[in-house]
Design an enzyme around this catalytic site. Sequence first.
Site, PDB file in Angstrom:
ATOM      1  N   GLU A 193       0.856  -1.180   0.000  1.00 62.69           N
ATOM      2  CA  GLU A 193       0.000   0.000   0.000  1.00 62.69           C
ATOM      3  C   GLU A 193       0.900   1.241   0.000  1.00 62.69           C
ATOM      4  O   GLU A 193       2.007   1.224   0.544  1.00 62.69           O
ATOM      5  CB  GLU A 193      -0.853  -0.017   1.269  1.00 62.69           C
ATOM      6  CG  GLU A 193      -1.727   1.192   1.502  1.00 62.69           C
ATOM      7  CD  GLU A 193      -2.399   1.167   2.866  1.00 62.69           C
ATOM      8  OE1 GLU A 193      -3.463   1.782   3.015  1.00 62.69           O
ATOM      9  OE2 GLU A 193      -1.842   0.539   3.800  1.00 62.69           O
TER      10      GLU A 193
ATOM     11  N   LYS B 263      -9.743   0.641  -1.551  1.00 59.90           N
ATOM     12  CA  LYS B 263      -9.832   0.158  -0.168  1.00 59.90           C
ATOM     13  C   LYS B 263     -11.213   0.427   0.412  1.00 59.90           C
ATOM     14  O   LYS B 263     -11.690   1.562   0.425  1.00 59.90           O
ATOM     15  CB  LYS B 263      -8.752   0.849   0.666  1.00 59.90           C
ATOM     16  CG  LYS B 263      -8.654   0.390   2.109  1.00 59.90           C
ATOM     17  CD  LYS B 263      -7.542   1.155   2.810  1.00 59.90           C
ATOM     18  CE  LYS B 263      -7.338   0.726   4.240  1.00 59.90           C
ATOM     19  NZ  LYS B 263      -6.249   1.512   4.883  1.00 59.90           N
TER      20      LYS B 263
ATOM     21  N   CYS C 280      -4.458  -3.345   3.761  1.00 60.07           N
ATOM     22  CA  CYS C 280      -4.138  -2.987   5.139  1.00 60.07           C
ATOM     23  C   CYS C 280      -5.274  -3.285   6.117  1.00 60.07           C
ATOM     24  O   CYS C 280      -5.528  -4.428   6.462  1.00 60.07           O
ATOM     25  CB  CYS C 280      -3.691  -1.525   5.188  1.00 60.07           C
ATOM     26  SG  CYS C 280      -2.636  -1.127   6.612  1.00 60.07           S
TER      27      CYS C 280
END
Length: 300
Positions: A40, A108, A155
């Site tokens: 990321e 995300k 993440c």
Amino acid sequence: MRIALAQIWSTRDPARNLREVERAAEEAAAEGAELVVFPEAAMTAFGSDLAASAEPLDGPWASAVLGLAGRLGVTIVAGTFTPGQENTVRNTLLVAGPGGELAASYDKVHLFDAFGHAESDSVEGGDEAVTVAVGSGDGGGDDAGRGAVVGLATCYDVRFPALFLANAASGAEVSVVAASWGDGPGKVDQWQLLTRARAADSTTFVVAVGQADPAAVAAAARVSGDAETERDATAAAASASPTGVGHSLVASPFGAVVAELGAEPGLLVVDLDLDEVAAARRTLPVLANQRFAVADRPRG
């Protein structure tokens, strides 16, 4: 399928980071990797002006990664930032295919509004799970060259099993997690626990690639006499932004660690036997046995 985990440390300079992506991807391709996964925020580090760096997926940074993938004949996954609405950005995983095409992108979904951070202040969340087929499928052996369906996550997503179950239901055999994990007490343990748990939940290989720990980068730069890198990495380590802890790893469909890096930058090349996914699902059919659907969010 041979994969490479490229644990780099991103600075606040997208051009410098692109050179590091190029270097690591070339090394991975030379070792025969079909899939090269970067963290990321590979484009630019958290703590920088994300809105100023964000660009569409046909912009110069993403286009350079697409060209790199095409030149090397590999698939590259890398964390970028794309423009959102009202001066926000989207935290976007770019998937560059081996022909230089945009194979997929993932925004995300679960934003990092935890541990005192509020990612949603500046980042617009996505709302769709994404899987992508990776690998040529033209190998000569039983598994050599066979492609795989890969699910994408970023993440904080790793704390939400439903995303991984959704991707597995769409055929994912491999789950990629690209991260810039925040440091703090117990955070490396949580990273290791969560990635292994998501592998066991979904009976997929989890390929979890994080940013290297800037404290480790600074220590190495101090030894080598690279004053600029030592300065920048020391500042990043002291920052409140999530800038990485390293420990990129591959977990098996049963949740065992197959291979793992330490805190410093590195390249980890691993051969995945995709038949292990089917074998795990026959032995431990948690996907077939589950009885409860997971709601999108709590009601009421």
